[in-house]
Design an enzyme around this catalytic site. Structure first.
Site, mmCIF file in Angstrom:
data_model
loop_
_atom_site.group_PDB
_atom_site.id
_atom_site.type_symbol
_atom_site.label_atom_id
_atom_site.label_comp_id
_atom_site.label_asym_id
_atom_site.label_seq_id
_atom_site.Cartn_x
_atom_site.Cartn_y
_atom_site.Cartn_z
ATOM 1 N N ASP A 180 49.509 13.112 54.662
ATOM 2 C CA ASP A 180 49.992 14.331 55.313
ATOM 3 C C ASP A 180 48.904 15.408 55.284
ATOM 4 O O ASP A 180 47.735 15.099 55.500
ATOM 5 C CB ASP A 180 51.267 14.803 54.590
ATOM 6 N N HIS A 220 53.083 21.659 54.979
ATOM 7 C CA HIS A 220 53.958 20.537 55.333
ATOM 8 C C HIS A 220 53.909 19.419 54.302
ATOM 9 O O HIS A 220 54.939 18.921 53.845
ATOM 10 C CB HIS A 220 53.516 20.038 56.718
ATOM 11 N N SER A 233 60.291 14.781 59.722
ATOM 12 C CA SER A 233 59.306 14.845 58.635
ATOM 13 C C SER A 233 59.977 15.098 57.299
ATOM 14 O O SER A 233 59.471 14.690 56.256
ATOM 15 C CB SER A 233 58.295 15.968 58.899
#
Length: 646
Positions: free
Chosen positions: A203, A249, A438
């Site tokens: 990620d 994120h 996600s």
């Protein structure tokens, strides 16, 4: 075409809405224009100053240090001491309901063959009591139950069972984690809280966060684009999450999988024992290249890469909350195939475009577990991809829905670990709400880590079969697409109810109270007509935007020539004031370093006026005005404070 305008009240404001597209505003025959763009949802709800939902949690008594669970090892020791059977039944004890009106003497004893039972205690209802064997060697419980059932004065009889509380952690913000209840994690944690299984998060990297301390293994930064790296040094062994447009994120994903749990602070991760291997393959823009992603993924699983040191901690589970709209490439198929052969399991996000996941990679790749997203209402989230390629669903959030928890309304997204920047420009650890597939994918990756801890040899095929067999199907109405949500919402307790062979769902206990949506979140977007000092309310335009996709589009019509600031805001508590921590943002033109949008004397459609919503943080006069002068004044004051800092 002439357009009729009508005035409607919105949060106490008067908003001009056109009866059909375009036009309106300004003086007769004056050119008017429109602006449009995308509103991105917030990535955080609090800060180190403990604003928003975080401070509400403390003031509502959520920061309770008590732990309402018992350690499984202690439970097992107590069971063994009492000779409790595998099914939890206590030897020699039976709950019996007697028929009719019996005297105390008649209720006191029972006899079945050579076995005598004595009433130990009444259980409240007439004739209902706990009986214990008082005489009779080598008691056969099933024989006693059959004998009791045959008696005319017995309505029913059953064993007495040893029970204990489900494992509910004492983390401060666990009450906000509706996702844990949705996938039945407390019941799963009663079976296991997880072993030290390595989970790679492929990620944007990782941040230093107290809820991730001691859980992070040495990782890798494969972002070779120096301009997008955020750290300016390309590929290296420092996978620090640099933030940027991504809102941290990767750190959010990591917290969902393995945040420190039952430590009286923060949130609870799915697997309490998992270790995170951060692999940074996405830069500060949120983008990355396939080669970086394939190298990082293969290295994470223990593959040898020329020029890179060997990975001392090969991942057994890998989470990829990323993808693109294209077919699965042969290179991806080869890499994922090799990883599966090595015994690791890859979990991927389905995508956020509300279309068939078969057109997205790696979601459509063979050999991976593809996860769609549900909201707190149990339905497919409006943005989640769907279709035959979806294997299972997991909580991903729907911030269009408001949840009321402890008297505080919050968006129905997923709360996890992120970072923020304080007024001094320093990066600080905090917690943020995000939504998306996600966020759904790491719930399944964490669950697979729990499963791997109990069965280290678990393969992708075995894990997928168990997940599918134990998931709760979504109806066509809840999915929105017939057969488009795979096997349904994962059930962690059921998936852990077997160690091999044919999965057997565990009985469904009474769940803890689950927050239910109490309203819809709407975004107010405004084009504020700028004066040399302040704004002109009469020439400003506002509209309400409903969330239909993960990112919200908007259009504001009828703008006369002039300078505008375009701002957006979500009034979560409905008090018509821009409160600390509420999602707020103003369009910023980074190319020209300005917050102004200029409308000239030629009618035109101005596009690309995109707005990122972040927790509002006020100070000084702007804070005072935003709190006390009504909704339009509050919005303009908030915008003035924001633009004045540029």
């Amino acid at each position: 075409m002439r357009v009729n305008l009508k005035a409607v009240p919105v949060l106490g404001l008067t908003v001009l809405l056109s009866a059909c597209g375009g036009g309106g505003g300004g003086t007769p025959n004056q050119a008017v224009s429109s602006v449009s763009g995308i509103i991105s949802p917030p990535g955080a709800i609090g800060s180190s100053a403990r604003t928003g939902a975080a401070s509400a949690a403390d003031s509502s008594g959520w920061a309770d240090s008590r732990s309402w669970w018992t350690d499984p090892a202690a439970v097992q020791a107590k069971r063994e001491a009492r000779g409790v059977a595998a099914d939890g039944s206590i030897p020699g004890e039976f709950i019996v309901r007697r028929r009719g009106t019996l005297s105390a003497q008649a209720l006191a004893t029972l006899r079945v063959g050579d076995t005598s039972l004595r009433l130990e205690r009444s259980l409240g209802l007439p004739g209902l009591g706990l009986y214990r064997v008082s005489a009779g060697a080598g008691v056969d419980a099933q024989a006693v139950l059959r004998g009791l059932a045959a008696r005319a004065d017995v309505e029913y009889a059953q064993p007495n069972y040893h029970m204990h509380a489900l494992r509910t952690p004492n983390d401060t913000y666990f009450p906000l984690q509706w996702d844990a209840q949705a996938m039945r994690l407390p019941a799963a944690w009663d079976q296991t809280t997880g072993k030290a299984v390595t989970v790679a998060v492929v990620d944007t990297g990782i941040v230093n966060h107290p809820d991730l301390a001691g859980r992070i293994l040495p990782g890798l930064d494969m972002v070779q684009d120096v301009q997008d790296s955020g750290d300016g040094d390309g590929a290296d062994l420092d996978p620090t999450d640099e933030g940027g447009d991504t809102g941290y994120h990767g750190s959010h994903v990591a917290g969902t999988i393995a945040a420190a749990s039952n430590n009286g602070a923060g949130i609870s991760g799915v697997s309490w024992g998992a270790k995170i291997l951060p692999i940074r393959v996405l830069g500060t823009s949120g983008g990355g290249t396939l080669d970086d992603i394939l190298i990082g993924t293969y290295w994470a699983a223990g593959g040898q890469i020329e020029g890179l040191p060997a990975n001392p901690n090969p991942a057994k589970v890998l989470n990829l909350s990323l993808g693109g709209k294209r077919a699965c490439s042969q290179a991806e198929q080869d890499v994922f195939g090799a990883i599966a052969q090595a015994g690791a399991i890859v979990v991927v996000a389905a995508g956020n475009d509300d279309v068939d996941a078969g057109g997205f990679a790696p979601a459509a790749c063979p050999g991976v577990i593809t996860v769609g997203a549900t909201g707190p209402d149990g339905k497919r989230a409006p943005y989640s991809n769907y279709g035959a390629r979806i294997d299972v669903m997991a909580p991903g959030g729907n911030t269009e829905l408001l949840l009321e928890i402890g008297g505080r309304k919050i968006p129905g997204g997923i709360l996890s670990t992120v970072a923020d920047t304080d007024e001094g420009g320093n990066k600080v650890a905090t917690y943020g709400i995000m939504e998306g597939t996600s966020m759904a994918s790491p719930h399944v990756a964490g669950l697979v880590a729990l499963m791997k801890g109990e069965q280290p040899g678990l393969t992708t095929a075995q894990a997928l079969a168990r997940l599918k067999a134990t998931s709760t199907p979504l109806s066509s109405a809840d999915c929105g697409v017939s057969g488009g949500c795979g096997a349904g919402l994962v059930n962690a307790a059921a998936a852990l109810g077997t160690s091999g062979g044919t999965p057997t769902p565990t009985p469904t206990p009474t769940p803890a109270p689950t927050p239910t949506p109490v309203g819809q979140v709407q975004t107010i977007v405004a084009a504020l007509y700028r004066l040399p000092s302040g704004y002109d309310e009469g020439r400003s335009h506002l509209a309400l935007v409903d969330q239909e996709t993960l990112r919200k589009s908007y259009t504001l019509d009828g703008l006369e020539p002039g300078r505008y600031n375009v701002a957006a805001w979500q009034d979560l508590d409905g008090d018509e004031e821009v409160d600390e921590g509420e999602p707020f943002g103003v369009y910023y033109d980074a190319l020209n370093n300005t917050v102004d949008v200029t409308v000239d004397n030629v009618s035109r459609k101005i596009i690309g006026i995109d707005i990122d919503l972040k927790p509002y943080r006020a100070s000084g006069q702007a804070a005072k005005a935003a709190r006390s002068s009504g909704p339009l004044a509050a919005l303009t004051a908030a915008a003035e404070g924001h633009t004045g800092s540029r």
